[in-house]
Write a protein that holds these residues in place. Structure first.
Motif, short mmCIF file in Angstrom:
data_model
loop_
_atom_site.label_atom_id
_atom_site.label_comp_id
_atom_site.label_asym_id
_atom_site.label_seq_id
_atom_site.Cartn_x
_atom_site.Cartn_y
_atom_site.Cartn_z
N VAL A 18 0.86 -1.15 0.02
CA VAL A 18 0.00 0.16 -0.01
C VAL A 18 0.82 1.30 -0.06
N THR A 19 1.70 1.35 1.22
CA THR A 19 2.44 2.63 1.02
C THR A 19 3.56 2.60 0.08
N GLY A 20 4.07 1.62 -0.58
CA GLY A 20 4.92 1.58 -1.57
C GLY A 20 4.47 2.02 -2.75
N THR A 46 -6.72 -6.84 6.76
CA THR A 46 -5.74 -7.29 8.00
C THR A 46 -6.19 -6.51 8.94
N ASP A 47 -6.46 -5.35 8.83
CA ASP A 47 -6.56 -4.28 9.93
C ASP A 47 -7.91 -4.50 10.54
N MET A 48 -8.63 -5.33 9.98
CA MET A 48 -9.91 -6.16 10.57
C MET A 48 -10.00 -7.17 11.32
N THR A 87 -2.65 -13.56 6.05
CA THR A 87 -1.94 -13.62 5.08
C THR A 87 -1.04 -12.54 4.75
N ILE A 88 -1.37 -11.26 5.41
CA ILE A 88 -0.39 -10.07 4.99
C ILE A 88 0.85 -9.67 6.13
N PHE A 89 0.66 -10.04 7.28
CA PHE A 89 1.67 -9.94 8.17
C PHE A 89 2.01 -11.12 9.06
#
Ligand code: EPU
Length: 417
Positions: free
Chosen positions: A163-165, A303-305, A325-327
């Motif tokens: 995302v930030t990339g 992932t934030d939820m 699966t993200i972090f």
């Protein structure tokens, strides 16, 4: 240090207004570095992370002012090109100044963020992208030093969706010479929000919100005025709160269209949702059903939820499988939720959650932003008192959470420990 004290068992009902999105505001505020004039942003959430990025922009020579949820930034006279360790270690998103600084000044020195509680979180793809745009990059003494007289458009493939990339490289490419194509780009609403602001500033960007974004570089960008989009994760957190407490809560100033995966899972769990324009009514009138969840990049389940949904599944009937699966280390909340009586076992990237009849209150420790939100949610339904320590994590990303929850009937207060 503040603590949050929650007395569980209150049914939530009423209306709550969703704040501006932290993860949209951070790159958008950083994008003010791309122009030498006054930019004004409205609906900016009043959060610790926002104060951190404003402090960083000031240290670079920008003038900033905040009046309620309106922020003004003027980066006409940049005096420095360094993001120091002390600011970056407090907030990884500080890396978002790297590309704007190189694009505008031809040089930047930014502390490497390092890992954080939820994972190693490298920035190799930001650096690879910037290198592909012609910057020379050196890592020295814990800092990234990037140089380029004028960035040049390139075809850039991201090995992993970042995302930030994506946001960082999009900002660099906006002022590069020629065409840049980003492949396997992040499709998050926050990326689209940044692209919209850049376009208002005069950038030429096509395809934001899809996995291929094409940017035709321009020689300069102009100041702008923009409104920050509503925070989909704050909205999702309040939806989970309403669902958990058998409540009836209407969210205002939200974007239900940014929440389709969360809405889908909540509906499968038996929660009623009634979206109307920018409002969303959430009602829960029957036992919660178990649902499996797999975190994915947008439009998948965020992932934030994940931590908040795990609390819901802890109070559901039956067993649910939650896969992150993200972090690689985003299950730190599990041991704290277990202290509240949750029945969860973790193996690698998979958590097995068996619903329990009741959670009970206990003192717990917040480890990161979304983990702390999950502990507040658990406290809302736990029998007795839950005391959440290290709430500075929650202050990074939730505007006045205890006030908003109190407004819809929660028994929650902040105390000095
Ligand atoms: N990754 C790499 N190399 C890179 C960049 C990322 O391997 O150069 C990996 C990461 O380690 C991770 C995956 O790619 O495994 C995705 O990371 P991403 O770069 O997308 O995360 P981010 O941009 O650092 C943003 C949000 C996070 C949110 C993630 C995923 C901001 C400021 N932060 O982080 O928000 O979890 O995307 O959606 O936008 C939060 O708000 O609590 C939060 C952590």
């Amino acid at each position: 240090m503040d603590i949050i004290v929650v007395e569980g068992g209150q049914r939530l009902s009423g209306t709550v207004a969703i704040s501006g999105a932290k993860n949209a505001a951070l790159p958008i505020l950083a994008s003010a570095l791309l122009t030498g004039g006054e930019c004004t942003y409205t609906n900016v959430p009043d959060l610790q992370d926002i104060r951190s990025i404003l402090l960083l922009l000031e240290s670079l020579g920008a003038t900033t002012s905040a009046d309620g949820n309106t922020v003004t930034i003027d980066a006409a006279n940049l005096a420095a090109s360094e993001a120091p360790y002390d600011l970056v270690r407090k907030m990884r998103a500080s890396i978002l100044v790297l590309c704007p600084l190189v694009a505008r000044l031809g040089y930047a020195r930014v502390s490497l963020p390092g890992g954080c509680a939820i994972g190693a979180r490298p920035i190799n793809l930001h650096l690879k992208g910037l290198e592909r745009l012609g910057a020379s990059i050196e890592i020295r003494h814990g800092y990234v030093e990037a140089r380029a007289s004028r960035l040049k458009g390139a075809d850039i493939y991201f090995d992993t969706v970042t995302v930030t990339g994506t946001e960082n490289i999009m900002m660099a490419a906006a002022l590069a010479e020629g065409t840049t194509v980003l492949r396997n780009a992040a499709r998050e609403p926050e990326v689209v929000a940044l692209a919209d602001v850049l376009v208002q500033m005069g950038a030429d960007i096509q395809g934001a919100g899809t996995s291929v974004v094409t940017i035709q570089g321009v020689s300069q960008l102009k100041p702008t005025r923009a409104e920050i989009i509503p925070d989909r994760i704050e909205a999702g957190t309040f939806m989970a709160a309403a669902a958990l407490t058998g409540g009836d809560v209407t969210l205002t100033n939200c974007r239900p269209d940014h929440l389709s995966a969360v809405c889908d899972k909540l509906q499968q769990a038996g929660i009623n949702l009634d979206p109307k324009g920018t409002t969303l009514r959430v009602t829960a009138d029957r036992p919660i059903e178990s649902v499996d969840v797999r975190t994915q990049t947008y439009p998948g389940f965020p992932t934030d939820m994940q931590a908040q949904f795990m609390v819901l599944m802890s109070c559901a009937q039956g067993q649910s499988i939650i896969k992150e699966t993200i972090f690689e280390n985003r299950f730190i909340h599990v041991s704290e939720l277990r202290r509240l009586g949750a029945d969860i076992t973790v193996s690698g990237d998979t958590a097995v959650v068996r619903g329990v009849k009741a959670l009970w209150g206990a003192p717990v420790m917040a480890s990161d932003l979304r983990a702390s939100a999950s502990l507040v949610l658990a406290g809302l339904v736990a029998e007795g008192v839950t005391q959440i320590n290290r709430v500075y994590h929650i202050d990074r990303g939730y505007e006045r959470i205890e006030e908003k929850l109190r407004q819809i009937g929660a028994s929650i207060r902040r105390e000095k420990a």
